[in-house]
Enzyme design. Structure first.
Site, PDB file in Angstrom:
ATOM      1  N   HIS A 108       1.123  -0.593   3.736  1.00 35.42           N
ATOM      2  CA  HIS A 108       2.502  -0.431   4.344  1.00 35.42           C
ATOM      3  C   HIS A 108       2.916   0.491   4.705  1.00 35.42           C
ATOM      4  O   HIS A 108       1.673   1.688   4.896  1.00 35.42           O
ATOM      5  CB  HIS A 108       3.603  -0.087   2.477  1.00 35.42           C
ATOM      6  CG  HIS A 108       2.845   0.793   2.115  1.00 35.42           C
ATOM      7  ND1 HIS A 108       3.702   2.171   2.085  1.00 35.42           N
ATOM      8  CD2 HIS A 108       2.443   0.950   0.800  1.00 35.42           C
ATOM      9  CE1 HIS A 108       2.991   3.394   1.019  1.00 35.42           C
ATOM     10  NE2 HIS A 108       2.160   1.978   0.281  1.00 35.42           N
ATOM     11  N   CYS A 123      -1.301   0.683  -3.990  1.00 32.93           N
ATOM     12  CA  CYS A 123      -1.361   0.572  -2.287  1.00 32.93           C
ATOM     13  C   CYS A 123      -1.929   1.235  -1.023  1.00 32.93           C
ATOM     14  O   CYS A 123      -2.071   1.975  -1.726  1.00 32.93           O
ATOM     15  CB  CYS A 123       0.313   0.019  -2.732  1.00 32.93           C
ATOM     16  SG  CYS A 123       0.868  -1.159  -3.224  1.00 32.93           S
TER      17      CYS A 123
END
Length: 525
Positions: free
Chosen positions: A426, A445
């Site tokens: 992301h 992440c």
């Protein structure tokens, strides 16, 4: 007359005897020529195999494959003929003795194997057990070099990438072709393995010559720059010359542009930002002993054994190397895209695994994980009643989510490849983190420095999604999903030594301390 007759008779008799003698010898030679030594044919059936493993239980892991192999061979020997061990058997043993070149130890569990090849007169094994012992050496070698530690061990090291399956059928078929242990084509392994093996040879040669000296600095050492003069400079120059980072060791103690350029090259290939100054941290890195560098190379060769070489044959895939803090798109074997990344902190490590990217989400919500709600949001709410509004958060069916926008923790776009660890790629509003040398800051992440460019690269196969449309979707303030027409494999790996496509050996910091336990296993083997 009488004398002549006697002479004639004697001559005739001699001729007859001589002819008979030659005839006898010829006949005798013909008989000898017809003597054929019967071909060695040992019976190696299930009974013989079972008895062998009763005597040598440390090899029982190979019993099933060995039994299957001899059945295929009609229960006859594989490695012996009338003269002894066939040439391929000797080649196998020589490769076994050279296991150090593969970063491994030659520690076959039974010393009897050495007597077979090194001093045959000391070989007390029967011919049947001799053949079986060599067959077990073959499987031992293949497993050590081509497979590495078993899947249970790699899982214990938190390696969740799919493991390469060792195809024993192919291995056993190739015994008869006498080609399995020769890897000239370099196709049996992940290509990085062979590159690291070459690097291992280079560093072992350096070690044989004494390695490199420790660069000595004063306690108040801070940095060196262009034009500075110091005895440290000459030491740095010598050290860089040994590993080929500088072409010539002029012995000069003056910091010139050649040295600065060489140090920048060194910094780049060791995970540092390139600078015009030589800092103490660079000196400390240069001082890491060659023996430690060798251990790092060996650990990463082992990781390469776990990767299926078929992975590289994919037309397009994404790879992330956690210690390098880099993401790559590989397309048709070439680097099509690269981006710096931020990975998980030591307490929230990014998982080593793979998935199939299926969706791109523009202007995403961030669904806050329960752990963060408990540790950060609820305490924040207890102190400040406006906490949610100030953080652009809202309740959503009993959970908390952050609204889309430039301040969203996921930034303006995220890339999903469904997995049980809930890891994805992301964007992020915290752009300054990408300027750091060490970039382990996330909750697990992977944050991408160039998310817009990544979206463009992934969507270039869809003419309806040009850069303008992508920009509009990223800044819409409303979440929208795009399903990729063809899923893209994503591989998140962990390599602290890596040879790049230009042939340069790179070392990266072991940010999750994963090397030590693997090196310990390899050196205890």
């Amino acid at each position: 007359m009488k004398i002549w007759c006697r002479f004639a008779i004697i001559t005739l008799l001699f001729t007859i005897v001589s002819c008979n003698s030659k005839g006898d010898k010829k006949e005798e030679n013909q008989k000898k020529a017809k003597v054929v030594i019967p071909e060695l044919k040992l019976v190696i059936d299930s009974t013989a195999i079972a008895k062998f493993y009763e005597a040598y239980p440390k090899l029982q892991n190979f019993q099933g494959e060995v039994a299957s192999l001899y059945t295929k061979k009609q229960s006859t020997q594989l490695w012996l003929d009338n003269k002894g061990v066939v040439e391929f058997g000797n080649t196998l043993y020589n490769k076994y003795k050279e296991l150090e070149t593969e970063g491994l130890k030659a520690n076959f569990p039974y010393k009897e194997i050495n007597s077979i090849f090194e001093n045959n007169t000391d070989n007390k094994l029967s011919k049947v057990n001799t053949d079986l012992m060599i067959t077990n050496l073959y499987f031992y070698y293949a497993e050590k070099v081509y497979r590495g530690f078993d899947e249970k061990t790699s899982l214990s090291l938190e390696w969740l990438l799919p493991r390469k399956k060792l195809n024993y059928q192919v291995l056993t078929d190739s015994i008869f072709k006498k080609s399995t242990i020769n890897d000239d084509k370099k196709s049996k392994m992940f290509s990085q393995y062979y590159k690291l093996r070459d690097a291992l040879h280079q560093y072992r040669e350096i070690e044989k010559k004494g390695g490199w000296k420790t660069i000595e600095t004063d306690e108040d050492y801070k940095s060196l720059k262009l034009g500075d003069s110091s005895a440290v400079i000459a030491q740095i120059r010598e050290r860089l010359f040994i590993t080929g980072d500088i072409k010539e060791d002029t012995k000069s103690a003056v910091c010139d542009s050649t040295l600065i350029s060489a140090m920048k090259k060194y910094e780049f290939h060791h995970g540092y930002a390139q600078k015009n100054t030589i800092l103490l941290e660079h000196i400390n890195d240069l001082n890491i002993p060659v023996s430690d560098r060798i251990k790092t190379i060996i650990a990463n060769m082992e990781r390469c054994r776990w990767i299926d070489p078929e992975l590289e044959k994919g037309q397009k895939y994404i790879e992330v190397n956690i210690p390098e803090f880099k993401l790559y798109i590989i397309e048709d074997g070439k680097i099509a895209f690269t981006s710096p990344v931020v990975v998980g902190k030591a307490m929230t490590k990014t998982v080593i695994f793979s998935g199939m990217m299926s969706n791109i989400v523009f202007s995403p919500y961030w669904n806050v994980p329960p752990s963060i709600i408990a540790k950060e949001i609820k305490p924040g709410m207890a102190k400040n009643k406006n906490y949610l509004a100030q953080k652009n958060l809202e309740w959503n069916n009993g959970a908390v989510r952050q609204l889309p926008g430039k301040n969203n923790s996921l930034g303006l776009v995220k890339f999903l490849f469904p997995n049980t660890s809930n890891i994805y790629l992301h964007d992020t509003p915290a752009k300054s983190l990408f300027e750091r040398e060490s970039r382990a800051f996330s909750h697990g992440c992977v944050r991408v420095a160039k998310p817009r460019e990544l979206a463009i690269e992934l969507l270039k196969v869809d003419p309806q999604w040009n850069p303008e449309r992508i920009d509009k979707a990223m800044h819409a303030g409303k979440e929208s999903w795009y399903t990729l027409k063809k899923k893209v494999p994503v591989y998140i790996g962990y390599f602290t030594a890596w040879v790049d496509r230009e042939g340069n050996l790179n070392f990266y910091k072991d940010i999750y301390d994963r090397d030590e336990s693997l090196i310990k296993l390899l050196t205890e083997e």
